[in-house]
Design a protein around this motif. Structure first.
Motif, PDB file in Angstrom:
ATOM      1  N   UNK A   3      -4.086   7.747 -10.368  1.00 18.99           N
ATOM      2  CA  UNK A   3      -5.395   7.131 -10.595  1.00 18.99           C
ATOM      3  C   UNK A   3      -5.315   5.608 -10.519  1.00 18.99           C
ATOM      4  N   UNK A   4      -4.231   5.039 -11.041  1.00 17.02           N
ATOM      5  CA  UNK A   4      -4.075   3.591 -10.926  1.00 17.02           C
ATOM      6  C   UNK A   4      -3.929   3.176  -9.472  1.00 17.02           C
ATOM      7  N   UNK A   5      -3.157   3.904  -8.695  1.00 13.78           N
ATOM      8  CA  UNK A   5      -2.981   3.600  -7.274  1.00 13.78           C
ATOM      9  C   UNK A   5      -4.313   3.716  -6.542  1.00 13.78           C
ATOM     10  N   UNK A   6      -5.086   4.731  -6.883  1.00 12.38           N
ATOM     11  CA  UNK A   6      -6.392   4.929  -6.242  1.00 12.38           C
ATOM     12  C   UNK A   6      -7.296   3.729  -6.470  1.00 12.38           C
ATOM     13  N   UNK A   7      -7.432   3.281  -7.709  1.00 10.97           N
ATOM     14  CA  UNK A   7      -8.321   2.159  -8.004  1.00 10.97           C
ATOM     15  C   UNK A   7      -7.816   0.855  -7.392  1.00 10.97           C
ATOM     16  N   UNK A   8      -6.501   0.665  -7.406  1.00 14.40           N
ATOM     17  CA  UNK A   8      -5.946  -0.577  -6.862  1.00 14.40           C
ATOM     18  C   UNK A   8      -6.146  -0.676  -5.363  1.00 14.40           C
ATOM     19  N   UNK A   9      -5.862   0.390  -4.647  1.00 18.36           N
ATOM     20  CA  UNK A   9      -5.972   0.349  -3.186  1.00 18.36           C
ATOM     21  C   UNK A   9      -7.431   0.324  -2.722  1.00 18.36           C
ATOM     22  N   UNK A  10      -8.309   1.042  -3.391  1.00 16.06           N
ATOM     23  CA  UNK A  10      -9.708   1.014  -2.978  1.00 16.06           C
ATOM     24  C   UNK A  10     -10.348  -0.339  -3.237  1.00 16.06           C
ATOM     25  N   UNK A  11      -9.899  -1.059  -4.261  1.00 21.69           N
ATOM     26  CA  UNK A  11     -10.453  -2.377  -4.530  1.00 21.69           C
ATOM     27  C   UNK A  11     -10.034  -3.403  -3.484  1.00 21.69           C
ATOM     28  N   UNK A  12      -8.982  -3.131  -2.728  1.00 24.76           N
ATOM     29  CA  UNK A  12      -8.521  -4.051  -1.703  1.00 24.76           C
ATOM     30  C   UNK A  12      -9.254  -3.887  -0.371  1.00 24.76           C
ATOM     31  N   UNK A  13     -10.029  -2.832  -0.219  1.00 26.76           N
ATOM     32  CA  UNK A  13     -10.716  -2.581   1.041  1.00 26.76           C
ATOM     33  C   UNK A  13     -11.967  -3.441   1.155  1.00 26.76           C
ATOM     34  N   UNK A  14     -12.267  -3.835   2.376  1.00 26.25           N
ATOM     35  CA  UNK A  14     -13.484  -4.596   2.649  1.00 26.25           C
ATOM     36  C   UNK A  14     -14.630  -3.636   2.954  1.00 26.25           C
ATOM     37  N   UNK A  15     -15.827  -4.127   2.894  1.00 23.37           N
ATOM     38  CA  UNK A  15     -17.008  -3.307   3.164  1.00 23.37           C
ATOM     39  C   UNK A  15     -17.496  -3.529   4.592  1.00 23.37           C
ATOM     40  N   UNK A  16     -18.127  -2.512   5.147  1.00 24.40           N
ATOM     41  CA  UNK A  16     -18.694  -2.569   6.488  1.00 24.40           C
ATOM     42  C   UNK A  16     -20.210  -2.633   6.403  1.00 24.40           C
ATOM     43  N   UNK A  17     -20.871  -3.196   7.401  1.00 24.80           N
ATOM     44  CA  UNK A  17     -22.338  -3.188   7.402  1.00 24.80           C
ATOM     45  C   UNK A  17     -22.859  -1.760   7.514  1.00 24.80           C
ATOM     46  N   UNK A  18     -24.040  -1.496   7.010  1.00 21.06           N
ATOM     47  CA  UNK A  18     -24.577  -0.128   7.070  1.00 21.06           C
ATOM     48  C   UNK A  18     -24.798   0.315   8.510  1.00 21.06           C
ATOM     49  N   UNK A  19     -24.577   1.581   8.787  1.00 18.54           N
ATOM     50  CA  UNK A  19     -24.762   2.094  10.149  1.00 18.54           C
ATOM     51  C   UNK A  19     -26.237   2.206  10.505  1.00 18.54           C
ATOM     52  N   UNK A  20     -26.539   2.554  11.761  1.00 18.47           N
ATOM     53  CA  UNK A  20     -27.944   2.704  12.153  1.00 18.47           C
ATOM     54  C   UNK A  20     -28.650   3.781  11.338  1.00 18.47           C
ATOM     55  N   UNK A  21     -29.957   3.642  11.292  1.00 21.04           N
ATOM     56  CA  UNK A  21     -30.770   4.550  10.489  1.00 21.04           C
ATOM     57  C   UNK A  21     -30.720   5.960  11.072  1.00 21.04           C
ATOM     58  N   UNK A  22     -30.475   6.934  10.181  1.00 19.25           N
ATOM     59  CA  UNK A  22     -30.418   8.331  10.608  1.00 19.25           C
ATOM     60  C   UNK A  22     -31.622   9.122  10.145  1.00 19.25           C
TER      61      UNK A  22
END
Length: 448
Positions: free
Chosen positions: A286-305
């Motif tokens: 669980x610690x590894x999960x939170x640490x690695x996910x916090x390091x990821x950047x966000x992407x712009x939202x995809x086209x409207x579906x």
């Protein structure tokens, strides 16, 4: 008779009611089995058999042997000519010299003669032809195959390798009353305050696996992630681009309203960038999960579906874009459970999400500006941040020393907010009646 049948339906199986096969006993056995397998894997990885004959230094007996060796070998001064008659005559010594010369010439001529091509071709092993088969199937091919099979394909399709790979929790067996010995046996683990990890609030949704693969292209643009079902391991949607690294496997819950909020809840981590984490204990995963996910950047939202009729006023996600870890708690003491965890498991959780700001009458919800240098039209999307409300479905408890294992396991228990209804109770509720015979909430019983 009907009431007796309903009570029998709600009662646990006979194997569970048996004290020798209770959940507590099965949990202890499963944990001991995990520790035994882990110890065997560690011993095999160390390869201790190769170091069995190695020593750190000579012993006292070896030192005496070294001194004897330094004195030098004993030289035998006596001749051995008197032992010659005891030797048996050999065939080579009894043969005449002419025969030995002839044999040597024949052997030399055979070795000098070259081998014919026909003989060499017959003696050479035939090469196996390389079959021109299909390469490794991509995630897109898996999805199309699954869709084709669901529309009338083969009935006996081969089971996916991702089938039943999630660690599925058992329902916590709780009961009121005392044991025959006089001790309170309510089903709550005895080491709940010291040896467990709680996960709350668990969102409502569909259990699944998020699997990423290696792609050749720009990260975030090329599809690299597939969502697979828990039981059959089949793709739930088309592969989509994400910020997750390649060769990663996550245990997730697809939100019930994922088309409106685009949230994929990350429950556990199995593999991260090819590194196997299933053999690690629960708090570390669980610690590894939170640490690695916090390091990821966000992407712009995809086209409207959204469908064409609601494209101008409604935005829907074509695939999940937000990977939200479910909060975990290592403090499972009774005061913290009563004051924090149990109330938290009953409340909604708010997660911030970003969606395009839709303009009334604009089907694409974009604004166009002119590039002064190149003179080309560049679409710009304005984003707005909203708080998505996620409904809670209960509380999860994990044994702290347990590793991740696929399938249903007693090392993880589940305390839902709502009780499970029988078929008759669901029909009564659908007809507008009150389901007064419904069992109490397991979370309320756990609170008591």
């Amino acid at each position: 008779m009907f009431q007796e049948r309903k009570n029998a339906f709600k009662a646990p199986p006979s194997s569970v009611r048996d004290s020798s096969a209770s959940q507590d006993v099965r949990r202890t056995r499963a944990l001991e089995e995990q520790k035994r397998r882990r110890s065997e894997r560690i011993d095999s990885s160390r390869q201790l058999d190769f170091f069995a004959d190695m020593t750190l230094g000579p012993s006292d007996d070896d030192a005496d042997d070294v001194e004897d060796a330094q004195r030098g070998p004993d030289v035998v001064r006596e001749g051995v000519s008197h032992l010659v008659p005891l030797l048996a005559p050999s065939a080579a010594s009894s043969a005449p010299p002419q025969t030995l010369v002839a044999l040597s010439h024949a052997t030399a001529s055979e070795s000098a003669q070259p081998t014919s091509p026909e003989v060499s071709m017959q003696t050479q092993a035939p090469r196996k032809k390389k079959k021109k088969g299909k390469g490794r199937a991509t995630a897109q091919h898996d999805y199309t195959t699954h869709v084709a099979s669901s529309r009338g394909g083969k009935k006996n399709a081969k089971l996916s390798k991702w089938a039943d790979k999630c660690m599925y929790a058992e329902l916590l067996e709780m009961k009121d009353g005392y044991h025959t010995s006089g001790h309170l046996r309510d089903g709550i683990p005895d080491d709940l305050e010291t040896g467990w990890v709680a996960v709350a609030p668990v969102p409502m949704g569909k259990r699944c696996l998020a699997v990423t693969h290696q792609t050749s292209g720009i990260a975030g643009i090329v599809p690299n992630t597939t969502i697979r079902s828990r039981v059959l391991g089949k793709p739930l949607m088309k592969p989509f681009p994400s910020v997750l690294p390649p060769q990663t496997v996550l245990d997730c819950i697809l939100d019930h309203d994922w088309r409106d909020n685009g949230i994929l809840h990350v429950l556990d981590v199995i593999t991260w960038k090819g590194q196997d984490l299933a053999d690690c204990e629960t708090p570390f995963r669980f610690w590894w999960r939170d640490t690695r996910l916090s390091e990821l950047t966000s992407l712009p939202p995809p086209p409207n579906a959204a469908p064409p009729e609601g494209l101008a006023t409604t935005y829907q996600f074509p695939h999940p874009t937000t990977f939200a870890p479910i909060p975990y708690h290592t403090n499972t003491t009774l005061p913290y459970l009563l004051k924090n965890l149990i109330p938290l498991a009953r409340t909604m959780r708010k997660i911030p999400i970003s969606i395009p700001l839709l303009a009334v009458g604009d089907a694409k919800s974009t604004e166009t500006e002119m590039d002064l240098d190149g003179g080309s039209a560049v679409p710009l999307v304005r984003l707005q941040t909203l708080q998505a409300e996620v409904r809670s479905d209960g509380l999860l408890l994990y044994v702290a020393q347990a590793t991740y294992e696929p399938g249903t396991s007693p090392l993880s228990t589940w305390v839902p907010v709502r009780a499970y209804q029988t078929h008759e109770e669901r029909i009564e509720e659908a007809m507008g009646g009150e389901s007064g015979s419904m069992a109490d909430s397991p979370l309320d019983m756990f609170d008591r």
